[in-house]
Design an enzyme around this catalytic site. Structure first.
Site, PDB file in Angstrom:
ATOM      1  N   GLY A 180       0.818  -1.173  -0.007  1.00  0.00           N
ATOM      2  CA  GLY A 180      -0.031   0.000  -0.050  1.00  0.00           C
ATOM      3  C   GLY A 180       0.925   1.235   0.162  1.00  0.00           C
ATOM      4  O   GLY A 180       1.954   1.257  -0.318  1.00  0.00           O
ATOM      5  N   ARG A 181       0.389   2.474   0.422  1.00  0.00           N
ATOM      6  CA  ARG A 181       0.941   3.678   0.266  1.00  0.00           C
ATOM      7  C   ARG A 181       2.377   3.588   1.274  1.00  0.00           C
ATOM      8  O   ARG A 181       3.274   4.189   0.652  1.00  0.00           O
ATOM      9  CB  ARG A 181      -0.035   4.852   0.721  1.00  0.00           C
TER      10      ARG A 181
ATOM     11  N   ALA B 121       3.144  -1.464  11.505  1.00  0.00           N
ATOM     12  CA  ALA B 121       1.860  -1.631  11.154  1.00  0.00           C
ATOM     13  C   ALA B 121       0.843  -1.759  12.157  1.00  0.00           C
ATOM     14  O   ALA B 121       0.573  -0.821  12.981  1.00  0.00           O
ATOM     15  CB  ALA B 121       1.643  -2.930   9.850  1.00  0.00           C
ATOM     16  N   ARG B 122       0.636  -3.138  12.656  1.00  0.00           N
ATOM     17  CA  ARG B 122      -0.111  -3.230  13.957  1.00  0.00           C
ATOM     18  C   ARG B 122       0.519  -4.544  14.685  1.00  0.00           C
ATOM     19  O   ARG B 122       0.987  -5.336  14.120  1.00  0.00           O
ATOM     20  CB  ARG B 122      -1.554  -3.731  13.553  1.00  0.00           C
TER      21      ARG B 122
ATOM     22  N   GLU C 202      -1.553  -2.871  22.989  1.00  0.00           N
ATOM     23  CA  GLU C 202      -0.595  -1.284  23.389  1.00  0.00           C
ATOM     24  C   GLU C 202      -1.453  -0.623  24.328  1.00  0.00           C
ATOM     25  O   GLU C 202      -2.689  -0.812  24.565  1.00  0.00           O
ATOM     26  CB  GLU C 202      -0.572  -0.428  22.209  1.00  0.00           C
TER      27      GLU C 202
ATOM     28  N   SER D 123       1.699  -8.645  -2.002  1.00  0.00           N
ATOM     29  CA  SER D 123       0.573  -8.133  -1.660  1.00  0.00           C
ATOM     30  C   SER D 123      -0.677  -9.150  -2.178  1.00  0.00           C
ATOM     31  O   SER D 123      -0.449  -9.695  -3.116  1.00  0.00           O
ATOM     32  CB  SER D 123       0.193  -6.871  -2.211  1.00  0.00           C
TER      33      SER D 123
ATOM     34  N   HIS E 269       4.957   3.457  19.440  1.00  0.00           N
ATOM     35  CA  HIS E 269       3.852   3.635  18.378  1.00  0.00           C
ATOM     36  C   HIS E 269       4.233   5.371  17.691  1.00  0.00           C
ATOM     37  O   HIS E 269       3.174   5.872  17.974  1.00  0.00           O
ATOM     38  CB  HIS E 269       2.565   3.478  18.716  1.00  0.00           C
TER      39      HIS E 269
HETATM   40  C1  DGY Z   1      -2.482   4.663  11.944  1.00  0.00           C
HETATM   41  O1  DGY Z   1      -2.885   5.731  11.397  1.00  0.00           O
HETATM   42  O2  DGY Z   1      -3.300   3.850  11.863  1.00  0.00           O
HETATM   43  C2  DGY Z   1      -1.214   4.783  12.937  1.00  0.00           C
HETATM   44  O3  DGY Z   1      -1.104   3.512  13.482  1.00  0.00           O
HETATM   45  C3  DGY Z   1      -1.445   5.821  13.794  1.00  0.00           C
HETATM   46  O4  DGY Z   1      -0.027   6.429  13.965  1.00  0.00           O
END
Ligand code: DGY
Length: 326
Positions: free
Chosen positions: A160-161, A244-245, A274, A182, A292
Site C-alpha cells: 500500500g501507500r 503496522a499493527r 498497546e 500483496s 507507536h
Molecule cells: C494509523 O494511522 O493507523 C497509525 O497507526 C497512527 O499512527
C-alpha cells in the site's frame, strides 16, 4: 455550516492546538481535558449524545460499544489510517459513516520504518544504551558490529501507500533490492516506479530478504500472519520490522526466533494490546522498541487532524466525505 445549529462532536483525545482551534470554530466540541484513554462506557455515552465522534486508533469501537442505546452519532471520523479499532460491519448496521486519514501520514510512517531498519541492522539502540550506561570503553575494530544496510534485500509485506514510500527510500536512498508481496496483485510496471519487485508468494519474500518490513492492515486474515512457520522461512540472521499493527506478529514465535538467534534483530513500533509491551522483549538487546511513533511529527499530526476535520465538515454539510471506509 454558517447559520445552522452546530453539530456536537465528541473528540476522544487532545489534538494539536491548530486542529483544536478549527474544530471549536466549526463544531460544538465535547472533549475531556484529561487526555486519558477512553472506556467503553465513555464511548457509549458519547455515541448517545453526539452527532459525530472523532476517535483515535486506540478507541475500541467494538460491536458491543456501537450497540449503544440511544444512538445519536452518524459519523465516526477516525484520526488514523488504520480502522481495526472499529467494527465496520456493526457501524454499517447502525448506519454510521466511518472515515480515516490516509495519505497524510504516509511519508512519516515510511521514515519511521527506515529508522527501525537502520536502528536494528546497525545496532544503534544498543550503542546508545552503552554510551548512556557509561559502559563504552572506546573505539575498536571489533566493537558492536552491525549489518550493512546498503545493497541488501528488503522484503515488504503489503504494498500500500506506506510500503511504496518505504520502497522508494530503500531503493533510491540505500540501493536496496526491494521485494514485495500483496494478496491484491499490482502490475510489476507500476511497482517498478517505486523500485519494488513483486513476488507471487509471501514465502518467497520471507525467504529472499535480509530484512522484512510489515505494511499490511490488521484484519482477521493478517492477525498472527507472522507466526513460527513464517519466521522459520526467513533467512537465518535476518531482521524484522513492524510499523503496522502488533497483532500481525505472533509474539511467542518472534521471541523464540530472536532468542535462538535465527533472527538477528527486530524493530517494533506497534504491539498487541498497546501500551502493554511483552516484558520478554525488554530483556532482548537485539530488539528496538518504540512507542507507536510512526505518524508522530507535528506536521503529520496537524495534517491528520485537519483531514478528520474535513471529513466531519463534509459530512455535516451534506457533501460526500473524502475518506469513507465504512
Ligand atoms: C494509523 O494511522 O493507523 C497509525 O497507526 C497512527 O499512527
Amino acid at each position: 455550516m454558517t447559520g445552522k445549529v452546530r453539530p456536537t462532536v465528541h473528540v476522544t483525545r487532545r489534538l494539536t492546538a491548530p486542529v483544536e482551534t478549527v474544530l471549536r470554530e466549526r463544531f460544538n466540541v465535547l472533549m475531556s481535558s484529561e487526555d486519558a484513554p477512553t472506556t467503553a462506557e465513555s464511548l457509549q455515552r458519547a455515541l448517545g449524545i453526539c452527532d459525530g465522534v472523532l476517535s483515535t486508533v486506540t478507541d475500541q469501537l467494538t460491536a458491543a460499544v456501537l450497540a449503544a442505546y440511544p444512538l445519536r452519532t452518524r459519523i465516526i471520523a477516525n484520526y488514523g489510517v488504520g480502522t481495526d479499532n472499529i467494527d465496520l460491519t456493526a457501524a454499517r448496521a447502525h448506519h454510521i459513516v466511518v472515515t480515516n486519514t490516509p495519505d497524510v501520514l504516509t511519508e512519516c510512517t515510511a521514515d519511521l520504518a527506515i529508522t527501525l531498519i537502520l536502528m536494528t541492522m546497525r545496532r544503534t539502540g544498543e550503542g546508545e544504551r552503552e554510551v548512556r550506561g557509561g559502559r563504552w570503553t572506546g573505539w575498536r575494530p571489533n566493537h558492536m558490529m552491525g549489518t550493512m544496510v546498503s545493497g541488501k534485500t528488503l522484503g515488504l509485506v503489503g504494498i500500500g501507500r506506506i510500503a511504496r514510500a518505504v520502497a522508494r527510500r530503500a531503493y533510491y536512498g540505500f540501493g536496496m533490492n526491494v521485494l514485495c508481496y500483496s494478496p491484491t496483485p499490482r502490475s510489476a510496471e507500476e511497482l517498478s516506479r517505486y523500485g519494488a519487485t513483486p513476488r507471487e508468494t509471501l514465502e518467497e519474500v520471507l525467504a529472499q530478504s535480509d530484512v522484512v518490513s510489515i505494511h499490511c492492515p490488521s484484519t482477521p486474515a493478517t492477525r498472527g500472519l507472522i507466526n513460527a512457520d513464517r519466521l522459520a522461512q526467513m533467512r537465518s540472521g535476518a531482521f524484522l520490522v513492524n510499523t503496522a499493527r502488533g497483532d500481525i506478529i505472533d509474539d511467542d514465535a518472534l521471541i523464540a526466533a530472536l532468542r535462538s538467534g535465527h533472527l538477528a534483530g527486530a524493530g517494533l513500533d506497534v504491539f498487541r494490546g498497546e501500551p502493554h509491551v511483552d516484558p520478554r522483549y525488554l530483556a532482548l538487546d537485539n530488539v528496538v522498541l518504540l512507542p507507536h511513533l510512526g505518524s508522530a511529527t507535528r506536521e503529520t499530526r496537524d495534517a491528520m487532524g485537519f483531514r478528520a476535520l474535513e471529513n466531519l465538515t463534509a459530512f455535516f454539510d451534506g457533501r460526500p466525505v473524502l475518506d469513507r471506509v465504512g
